[in-house]
Design an enzyme around this catalytic site. Structure first.
Site, short mmCIF file in Angstrom:
data_model
loop_
_atom_site.label_atom_id
_atom_site.label_comp_id
_atom_site.label_asym_id
_atom_site.label_seq_id
_atom_site.Cartn_x
_atom_site.Cartn_y
_atom_site.Cartn_z
N LYS A 148 5.55 99.51 -2.01
CA LYS A 148 5.52 100.97 -2.06
C LYS A 148 5.88 101.57 -0.71
O LYS A 148 6.71 102.48 -0.61
CB LYS A 148 4.12 101.42 -2.49
CG LYS A 148 4.05 102.89 -2.83
CD LYS A 148 2.64 103.30 -3.20
CE LYS A 148 2.21 102.73 -4.54
NZ LYS A 148 0.79 102.86 -4.81
N ARG B 272 -3.48 104.95 -0.47
CA ARG B 272 -3.11 104.08 -1.60
C ARG B 272 -2.81 102.68 -1.12
O ARG B 272 -2.20 102.49 -0.08
CB ARG B 272 -1.84 104.58 -2.28
CG ARG B 272 -1.95 105.86 -3.02
CD ARG B 272 -0.56 106.24 -3.53
NE ARG B 272 -0.51 107.63 -3.90
CZ ARG B 272 -0.71 108.08 -5.13
NH1 ARG B 272 -0.96 107.24 -6.11
NH2 ARG B 272 -0.66 109.36 -5.39
N GLY C 13 -2.57 98.75 -11.08
CA GLY C 13 -3.96 99.01 -11.44
C GLY C 13 -4.97 98.04 -10.86
O GLY C 13 -6.15 98.11 -11.16
N MET D 78 -5.60 97.39 -7.52
CA MET D 78 -6.28 97.78 -6.29
C MET D 78 -6.49 99.29 -6.27
O MET D 78 -6.23 99.98 -7.23
CB MET D 78 -5.48 97.28 -5.11
CG MET D 78 -5.57 95.77 -5.01
SD MET D 78 -4.68 95.15 -3.62
CE MET D 78 -3.06 95.71 -3.96
N ARG E 16 10.96 102.23 -7.05
CA ARG E 16 11.12 100.77 -6.90
C ARG E 16 12.13 100.31 -7.93
O ARG E 16 12.44 101.03 -8.89
CB ARG E 16 9.80 100.05 -7.11
CG ARG E 16 9.27 100.29 -8.47
CD ARG E 16 7.94 99.67 -8.70
NE ARG E 16 7.48 100.15 -10.00
CZ ARG E 16 6.28 100.02 -10.48
NH1 ARG E 16 5.37 99.41 -9.79
NH2 ARG E 16 5.97 100.47 -11.66
N HIS F 269 -1.16 66.17 -24.17
CA HIS F 269 -0.10 65.57 -24.99
C HIS F 269 0.55 66.62 -25.89
O HIS F 269 1.77 66.75 -25.95
CB HIS F 269 -0.70 64.43 -25.83
CG HIS F 269 0.30 63.79 -26.74
ND1 HIS F 269 0.50 64.23 -28.03
CD2 HIS F 269 1.18 62.79 -26.54
CE1 HIS F 269 1.45 63.50 -28.58
NE2 HIS F 269 1.87 62.61 -27.69
N SER G 150 16.65 57.97 -10.61
CA SER G 150 16.18 59.20 -11.24
C SER G 150 14.71 59.36 -10.87
O SER G 150 13.90 58.45 -11.08
CB SER G 150 16.35 59.10 -12.75
OG SER G 150 15.86 60.28 -13.34
N CYS H 40 14.11 63.39 -13.88
CA CYS H 40 13.93 63.46 -15.33
C CYS H 40 12.49 63.73 -15.73
O CYS H 40 12.12 63.64 -16.88
CB CYS H 40 14.45 62.20 -16.00
SG CYS H 40 13.57 60.71 -15.50
N TYR I 73 21.75 65.87 -10.48
CA TYR I 73 21.47 66.45 -11.80
C TYR I 73 19.98 66.59 -12.06
O TYR I 73 19.17 65.96 -11.40
CB TYR I 73 22.11 65.61 -12.92
CG TYR I 73 21.48 64.24 -13.11
CD1 TYR I 73 20.43 64.06 -13.99
CD2 TYR I 73 21.97 63.13 -12.42
CE1 TYR I 73 19.85 62.81 -14.17
CE2 TYR I 73 21.39 61.88 -12.59
CZ TYR I 73 20.34 61.72 -13.46
OH TYR I 73 19.75 60.49 -13.62
C1 PEP Z 1 8.20 60.54 -15.23
O1 PEP Z 1 7.29 59.80 -14.87
O2 PEP Z 1 8.52 61.59 -14.63
C2 PEP Z 1 8.95 60.22 -16.44
C3 PEP Z 1 10.01 60.94 -16.79
O3 PEP Z 1 8.46 59.22 -17.19
P1 PEP Z 1 7.31 59.43 -18.29
O4 PEP Z 1 6.99 60.88 -18.36
O5 PEP Z 1 7.86 58.89 -19.54
O6 PEP Z 1 6.23 58.60 -17.71
#
Ligand code: PEP
Ligand code: MG
Length: 903
Positions: free
Chosen positions: A22, A91, A100, A102, A335, A451, A790, A858, A878
Site C-alpha cells: 500500500k 493503516r 482484513g 491487520m 494496486r 497414499h 534422475s 522425477c 528435464y
Molecule cells: C522418488 O523417490 O522421488 C521417486 C520418484 O521414486 P518413488 O516415489 O517411486 O520412490
C-alpha cells in the site's frame, strides 16, 4: 543511521519490501502527481525492530515528528488542533496483501476539544461526533484490546432506545451520548481514560499495527498463503479525507478492467455520503460507478482519466479506492488487481494485443496454479449444496457419485456406468483398482502426501483426505457424519480444491480448457461453442502456452506406467516418460509370482519358473508402452518394491500358526518354512531396507528379466519399423560399485538380445536415480557408470530429513508448520536449502565427470511450480511429473526461463 520514515513523495512502487504494497503504491501515485492526501509510511524495518525488541527504535519518534510536521505544513493544519484539526488514518500495509488481517484506526487526532473544531469547519455537529465515536470504538478495540462487542452492543441498544434501524438515523445528540458511553467502556475495561493527546493516539495506534502482524488470524493467513512470517508490516499515516460530509461526498472502489473477464470498461461501486469501511461492511447498497457520472461529472471524468493513467503506468489491471470530499477527488489506494484464473489469461493476452506488454511479460502474469484451476471440472456455483464435512483438499476438482467402500463395489459401479466416490479410512496400493474406477477419493485419515493424496494427484483424480469427522465402517457399509448415516445408496460430492464434502447430487461441469489441452485448439473451441468468453480464454491459454514452449529450457516428461497414462501424457504435451515405475506391474494378480520369486530358494526351479512367467508379462507391458511412445524416450525404472507389499503379512501368518498349534492341528512343513522365511525377511523399516538396487543384487535374475523383457520388446518394435527409445534406470543407488554391477549385466543382456534378434540396441542407455544423500555427494563417481541421472526427490527428501513420508505427514507435520519449521511440506515443494542443495551438488559433481550428462527429476516436485523454477535454475535438462501436471510444468518452465532472463 537507519531511516524508518518515508514521506509519500519519497518512495516508489518498487519499494514494497520496505514500504509494504500500500505504501509503495501511494508513493507511486504521489510521484505521478495524482491527488493523494499527504502522508508518510513507517517502514517494515521499524516493525521488525519493534517485534524483536518489544519497543520502537529510539530514532523513530523524532523521524515521525519531522514527517508529521511536513504534512501539517502542506495542509496548513495541525494534528488534533482545537480550531481546525488535521486528522489522520493509521493503516497497516505489508508487502503482500493480507485483506482484513491487520488493523486500521481512522480519525486519529480527535478529542474533546478538536471535535468542536471539526464541528465548526465541517458545519456538522453530527458528523464530528460520529467521527469521534468511531475513533474511540476502533481505538478501543484495536489498540486497547477491548472486546468490540461492548461497543457495538452499546450502539445497538441506543438505536433500540431511539426506535431507529440504521446508524444514520441517530442524531448529533445521540452521537454525543455514544461518545460518553464509549469513553466509559474504555475506563471500565482498562482503568484509564481514552487518551486525549493526538500524538499519543497516533503512536499507540502505530504500535498496535505493528503488533497486529502477529495476531493468530494473521499468522494463519500467512501460513495458508505461504507468506513468510518475518517480513513485518509497514504503517501508513495519511491525512483523513471524508466521504461522509454530505451528498457531494462519497467513497468507492473501481477496476480498470473487469476482474472476472478482463474486458475494458467501467467497473466499480460508489457509495454517496459514506466512509470506506461502510462499503466494505456492506451496510448499505452501493451504486454502480457509472451513477457517479450523473451525480458528479467533474469527479467522474477526473477518475476515468486517472484509471487510464494508472493502467498505462502499471501496464496491468489496477484496482483503486477513492474518496470524494465535497466534490474533491482523492486517491486512497491502488494496486495491481486480483483477478480470477480465467481473467489472468485473458488480460495477459489482451495487453499483448494492445501492445502494452511483451509475450514474455504475459507469461509472467499467469501461474501454473491458475492453469490447474482452469483444468478441473467444477461444481456449479449457483447450485444449492448441503455441506456435511470438510477435509484437506488433496487433489483438485469436483467429483460426485454413490458411496463405495472397496475395489469390488467401485469396479461394479463403473461397469454399470454408475459414478462413485471411493470412501476409505485411508488407502494403500491394494486400493488402486477402486481409485481408478471411482470419480474421486475421500479418506478420513492422512495428510496431503498420504497414499490417497499422492496417487490421486498422480491420476488427476479429485481427492479429499483426512476428513476426520467421518466415522467409516466399511464392513457395515456406513459412514456416520454430521448426524447422517450414509450408505452405498447415498450420493456425495467432494471438492478437491476446498476440501468440502456435500450431500447429494451436486451438478458438475467439465473444463473446456482440458479438452483444448488434450485435443488441441479446434476441439477446445468446439466444446466452448458460442460461449465467447470461453473461446477467448482457450485462445489465450493456447497463445501463452505456445510461447512457454518456445522459451523454456527444461524439457517436460511424464511419470506413467500404463499405456493409457502414456497416451494422456503425450496429449498433454509430454516429450517422453521420465519415470515408468515397474513395481506397479508386479501388483494385483501378479503379486503371487513375485512372492514366489522372493521366497523361493536361490537357483531353484520354482524361482526360475516365476521369473520366466514375469518376464513374459513384463515384455507385453513394455511392448504396449513403447509402442505408444514410439520415438520418444521412455525411462524404465527397475523394480523398487517396498518389500512388505509383496510378502504375506507376518502378523496374520503368525496368528494362523499359533491358532493351528493351539488346536493341535498339524502344520504343513512348506508353510512352516515359508513362515521362517517371512520372519527372516521381515523389516522394521522397509523404507531403508531391501529396496531398489539392493534387491536387484540380492536376487540375481530379477533386474535381468526386466532388462531382457525391455530389450526384447524394443527389438520387436524395431522389427516392426518403430523407433523405441528405452532407458534403463536403477533405483536407490548409493555407490558406484552397485551401479557398475547392474550396468555390466545390463550391457551383456543388451548385446545378447541385439545379437539374437539382429537389431542394434546400442542406443539403450543406463542411468541411475539419485535418491540418497550419498549418491548426490558422490555423483562424480556414479557418473562413470551412468548415461543419465534422475533425481528422485521423494526419497531424497525422506532420506535427507530422515522422514518416512507415510508416517510423518498426517502425524506431526501440522505442528511443524505451526511452529514455523517449514512453511509448506518439503514433500510438496522442494526444500531448496537442504534437499535442493543436494540436487545442486549432485548436478555439479555429475557434470564435473560428464559435462553433457542428461539430468532430470522425477519426484513429485517435478510438477510443483516453485520447485520447477528451482530445477530450471540449477540447470536440469528435464522435469518429469504426472500426466495431468504436464501443461502446468510446461507453463512454469517457460515462466522460469523468462524470469531468469529478467534477473
Ligand atoms: C522418488 O523417490 O522421488 C521417486 C520418484 O521414486 P518413488 O516415489 O517411486 O520412490
Ligand atoms: Mg524413490
Amino acid at each position: 543511521m537507519v531511516k524508518y520514515v518515508y514521506d509519500f513523495s519519497e518512495g516508489n512502487k518498487s519499494m514494497k519490501d520496505l514500504l509494504g504494497g500500500k505504501g509503495a503504491n501511494l508513493a507511486e501515485m504521489t510521484r505521478l502527481g495524482l491527488p493523494v492526501p499527504p502522508g508518510f509510511t513507517i517502514s517494515t524495518e521499524a516493525c521488525r525492530a519493534y517485534l524483536k525488541d518489544g519497543s520502537v527504535p529510539d530514532t523513530l519518534e523524532t523521524e515521525v515528528t519531522a514527517a508529521l510536521r511536513s504534512v501539517e505544513d502542506t495542509m496548513g493544519r495541525q494534528l488534533g488542533a482545537g480550531d481546525d484539526p488535521l486528522l489522520v488514518s493509521v493503516r497497516s500495509g505489508a508487502k503482500f496483501s493480507m485483506p482484513g488481517m491487520m488493523e486500521t484506526v481512522l480519525n486519529i487526532g480527535l478529542n474533546d476539544e478538536s471535535v468542536e473544531g471539526l464541528t465548526k469547519v465541517s458545519g456538522s455537529e453530527r458528523f464530528a461526533w460520529d467521527s469521534y465515536r468511531r475513533l474511540i470504538q476502533m481505538f478501543g478495540k484495536t489498540v486497547l484490546d477491548i472486546d468490540g462487542d461492548l461497543f457495538s452492543d452499546a450502539l445497538d441498544s441506543l438505536k433500540k432506545e431511539r426506535g431507529v434501524e440504521a446508524d444514520v438515523d441517530l442524531t448529533a445528540e445521540d452521537m454525543r451520548t455514544l461518545v460518553d458511553t464509549f469513553k466509559k467502556i474504555v475506563r471500565d475495561e482498562t482503568g484509564e481514560d481514552f487518551p486525549q493527546d493526538p500524538r499519543t493516539q497516533m503512536d499507540m495506534a502505530t504500535e498496535a499495527v505493528f503488533r497486529s502482524w502477529n495476531t493468530e488470524r494473521a499468522r494463519i493467513y500467512r501460513r495458508r498463503e505461504r507468506i513468510p512470517d518475518d517480513l513485518g508490516t509497514a504503517v501508513n499515516i495519511c491525512t483523513m479525507v471524508f466521504g461522509n460530509m454530505g451528498d457531494t461526498s462519497g467513497t468507492g472502489v473501481c477496476f480498470t478492467r473487469d476482474p472476472s473477464t478482463g474486458h475494458s470498461g467501467v467497473y466499480g461501486d460508489y457509495l454517496p455520503n459514506a466512509q470506506g469501511e461502510d462499503v466494505v461492511a456492506g451496510i448499505r447498497n452501493t451504486l454502480q460507478l457509472s451513477a457517479l457520472e450523473e451525480r458528479d461529472p467533474k469527479s467522474y471524468q477526473e477518475l476515468r482519466a486517472i484509471m487510464r493513467k494508472l493502467e498505462t503506468h502499471y501496464r496491468d489491471l489496477c484496482d483503486i479506492e477513492f474518496t470524494i470530499e465535497r466534490g474533491k477527488l482523492w486517491m486512497l489506494q491502488t494496486r495491481v488487481g486480483k483477478r480470477t484464473a480465467a481473467a489472468a489469461f485473458r488480460v495477459a493476452t489482451q495487453l499483448v494485443d494492445e501492445k502494452m506488454i511483451t509475450r514474455d511479460e504475459a507469461l509472467g502474469r499467469v501461474t501454473g496454479d491458475q492453469l490447474t484451476q482452469l483444468m478441473f471440472p467444477q461444481f456449479d456455483a449457483s447450485a444449492q449444496k448441503e455441506l456435511i464435512a470438510r477435509g484437506m483438499p488433496a487433489s483438485p476438482g469436483a467429483a460426485v457419485g454413490k458411496i463405495v467402500f472397496d475395489n469390488a463395489q467401485a469396479e461394479a459401479a463403473a461397469r454399470d456406468g454408475v459414478k462413485c466416490v471411493l470412501v476409505r479410512r485411508e488407502t494403500n496400493p491394494d486400493d488402486l483398482p477402486g481409485m481408478v474406477a471411482a470419480e474421486g477419493v475421500l479418506t478420513a485419515r492422512g495428510g496431503k502426501t498420504s497414499h490417497a493424496a499422492v496417487v490421486a494427484r498422480g491420476m488427476g483424480k479429485t481427492a479429499v483426505v483426512g476428513a476426520d469427522a467421518l466415522d467409516i465402517d466399511a464392513a457395515a457399509g456406513t459412514v456416520k457424519v454430521d448426524g447422517h448415516v450414509l450408505t452405498s445408496e447415498d450420493t456425495i460430492g467432494i471438492d478437491g480444491s476446498t476440501g468440502e464434502i456435500f450431500l447429494g447430487d451436486v451438478p458438475v461441469s467439465d473444463s473446456p480448457v482440458t479438452t483444448y489441452l488434450s485435443h488441441g485448439l479446434e476441439a477446445g473451441l468446439e466444446v466452448a461453442g458460442d460461449d465467447a468468453d470461453m473461446r477467448e480464454l482457450i485462445a489465450a491459454v493456447d497463445r501463452i502456452l505456445v510461447h512457454a514452449d518456445e522459451v523454456r529450457r527444461l524439457h517436460v516428461r511424464a511419470n506413467a506406467d500404463t499405456p493409457e497414462d502414456s497416451r494422456r501424457a503425450l496429449e498433454f504435451g509430454a516429450e517422453g516418460i521420465g519415470l515408468c515405475r515397474t513395481e506397479h506391474m508386479f501388483l494385483g494378480d501378479r503379486r503371487p509370482l513375485v512372492e514366489r520369486a522372493i521366497l523361493s530358494e536361490a537357483g531353484s526351479k520354482d524361482r526360475q519358473d516365476a521369473f520366466d512367467e514375469l518376464e513374459k508379462l513384463q515384455k507385453q507391458d513394455f511392448l504396449e508402452m513403447l509402442e505408444v511412445m514410439d520415438d520418444k524416450s521412455m525411462t524404465v525404472r527397475l523394480i523398487d518394491p517396498p518389500l512388505h507389499e509383496f510378502l504375506p503379512d507376518l502378523t496374520s501368518m503368525e496368528i494362523k500358526f499359533a491358532v493351528a498349534k493351539a488346536k493341535g492341528e498339524t502344520v504343513d512343513p512348506a508353510d512352516e518354512k515359508m513362515l521362517a522365511t517371512v520372519r527372516r525377511m521381515h523389516e522394521d523399516n522397509p523404507m531403508l531396507g531391501l529396496r531398489g538396487v539392493r534387491l536387484g543384487i540380492y536376487l540375481p535374475g530379477l533386474f535381468e528379466l526386466q532388462i531382457r523383457a525391455l530389450c526384447e520388446a524394443a527389438a520387436e518394435l524395431v522389427a516392426r519399423g518403430l523407433h523405441p527409445h528405452p532407458e534403463v534406470m536403477v533405483p536407490l543407488v548409493a555407490s558406484e560399485r552397485e551401479l557398475q554391477l547392474i550396468r555390466e549385466s545390463a550391457e551383456e543382456i543388451i548385446a545378447a538380445v541385439s545379437k539374437d534378434k539382429n537389431v542394434d540396441l546400442s542406443g539403450v542407455t543406463i542411468g541411475a536415480m539419485i535418491e540418497l544423500p550419498r549418491a548426490a555427494m558422490t555423483a562424480e563417481d556414479l557418473a562413470h557408470a551412468a548415461d543419465f541421472f534422475s533425481f528422485g526427490t521423494n526419497d531424497l527428501t525422506q532420506t535427507a530429513w530422515g522422514f518416512s513420508r507415510d508416517d510423518v505427514e498426517g502425524v506431526f507435520f501440522p505442528e511443524y508448520i505451526d511452529a514455523g519449521i517449514f512453511g509448506v511440506s518439503p514433500f510438496e515443494t522442494i526444500d531448496q536449502h537442504g534437499v535442493g542443495a543436494l540436487v545442486r551438488e549432485g548436478v555439479e559433481r555429475a557434470r564435473s565427470t560428464k559435462p553433457e550428462i542428461k539430468l532430470g527429476v522425477c519426484g513429485e516436485h517435478g510438477g510443483d511450480p516453485a520447485s520447477i523454477h528451482f530445477f530450471s535454475k540449477v540447470g536440469l535438462n528435464y522435469v518429469s511429473c504426472s500426466p495431468f501436471r504436464v501443461p502446468v510444468a510446461r507453463l512454469e518452465a517457460g515462466r522460469a526461463a523468462v524470469a531468469s532472463e529478467e534477473n
